[in-house]
Design a protein around this motif. Sequence first.
Motif, PDB file in Angstrom:
ATOM      1  N   VAL A  72       0.861  -1.185   0.000  1.00  0.00           N
ATOM      2  CA  VAL A  72       0.000   0.000   0.000  1.00  0.00           C
ATOM      3  C   VAL A  72       0.891   1.227   0.000  1.00  0.00           C
ATOM      4  N   LEU A  73       0.697   2.086  -0.985  1.00  0.00           N
ATOM      5  CA  LEU A  73       1.534   3.273  -1.153  1.00  0.00           C
ATOM      6  C   LEU A  73       0.672   4.526  -1.211  1.00  0.00           C
ATOM      7  N   VAL A  86      -0.376   0.328  14.296  1.00  0.00           N
ATOM      8  CA  VAL A  86      -1.814   0.496  14.142  1.00  0.00           C
ATOM      9  C   VAL A  86      -2.514  -0.804  14.506  1.00  0.00           C
ATOM     10  N   ARG A  87      -3.854  -0.746  14.571  1.00  0.00           N
ATOM     11  CA  ARG A  87      -4.616  -1.943  14.915  1.00  0.00           C
ATOM     12  C   ARG A  87      -5.435  -2.441  13.731  1.00  0.00           C
ATOM     13  N   LYS A 101      -4.592   1.932   9.287  1.00  0.00           N
ATOM     14  CA  LYS A 101      -3.402   1.722   8.471  1.00  0.00           C
ATOM     15  C   LYS A 101      -3.452   2.564   7.198  1.00  0.00           C
ATOM     16  N   LEU A 102      -4.601   2.542   6.500  1.00  0.00           N
ATOM     17  CA  LEU A 102      -4.721   3.263   5.240  1.00  0.00           C
ATOM     18  C   LEU A 102      -4.669   4.770   5.441  1.00  0.00           C
ATOM     19  N   GLU A 103      -5.198   5.258   6.569  1.00  0.00           N
ATOM     20  CA  GLU A 103      -5.142   6.693   6.847  1.00  0.00           C
ATOM     21  C   GLU A 103      -3.693   7.164   6.951  1.00  0.00           C
ATOM     22  N   HIS A 104      -2.859   6.409   7.653  1.00  0.00           N
ATOM     23  CA  HIS A 104      -1.453   6.787   7.812  1.00  0.00           C
ATOM     24  C   HIS A 104      -0.710   6.722   6.480  1.00  0.00           C
ATOM     25  N   TRP A 162       2.765  -0.539  10.617  1.00  0.00           N
ATOM     26  CA  TRP A 162       2.674  -1.971  10.926  1.00  0.00           C
ATOM     27  C   TRP A 162       1.781  -2.219  12.118  1.00  0.00           C
ATOM     28  N   HIS A 163       1.313  -3.477  12.210  1.00  0.00           N
ATOM     29  CA  HIS A 163       0.525  -3.889  13.366  1.00  0.00           C
ATOM     30  C   HIS A 163       1.416  -3.898  14.595  1.00  0.00           C
TER      31      HIS A 163
END
Length: 303
Positions: free
Chosen positions: A166-167, A211-212, A217-220, A191-192
């Motif tokens: 994811v970029l 992240v959880r 994750k996608l927001e960051h 990462w988790h």
Amino acid sequence: MDLDLRKLRYFVAVADRLHFGRAAEDLHIAQPVLSRQIRALEQELGATLFTRNSHGAALTDAGRQLLDDAGPLLASAHAVRRRVSLAAHGGQRLVVGFRAGIPVIPAAREFEARHPDVVVDVQRLEWDDQAPMLLDGRVDVGYVRLPIDETGLRLTPLYTEPLMVVLPAGHRLAGKEEVTEADLAGEPLVWHADASTQPTRRPHPDSGLRVRGVEEKLEHVAAGRGISFVGRSETVFYTRPDISYVPIPDLAPEQIYLAMAAARTSPMADDFFAAAQATAEITAECGNYEMWQRANDAVSKRG
């Protein structure tokens, strides 16, 4: 002598705190009462579970072993109470857990054709609550992604799916047909919280963004704070203009399993396992949008 679950809960409280006084406060009982209960448990087991020191307490080898075994046992007892309570209120229900991107509908339709009187509910799982929710009865069966703590669980492999990086949309590699792990050298990771879940380049525990859930994750990633990895099926259900998904074929594919508590005996859950295995190919195809549409059509025809 049967193992007393109340004493076992007291033991876990002390093991978590490694301090009898603080554990007694958490349990809302007097410390001498807690100490007596732990001594009684040690006598029943014929083993010393704690050694006291100036800072509180420390687990012995026997105590560490009991702590490893206590979690699934207490969770199983809780699950029994939960299922009995549900049964007392009438009706039959099967709760199916799933990780992001994994569709439940193919197996659910196959199962409901055999059990029209059973309501199939769904419950979203995250990487850190997959095992706990299965063990304590909040979820009867679950679609899980490896790795997972397998203690107390029965696992059945279903299929694998490719990993995607994811970029951010403006990234130098966004829009490529594919990338290699070497292409991503030096990129910060999102990462988790458990670094063991990362498919590549294990991050240092104090580095990167932890992240959880997939949305976080996608927001960051969209904000340009790092890159991350998802299974191909997640890309179908989380499309957005500010991120780009690119295949990374030199990483091992993600493994999808079906899981339930090993201690549980349930013909109904076994039937869902059979339905999930029968529809595994259809479910795997849902990682591509066009195939997802065809899979839904195929399930509808089978129903």
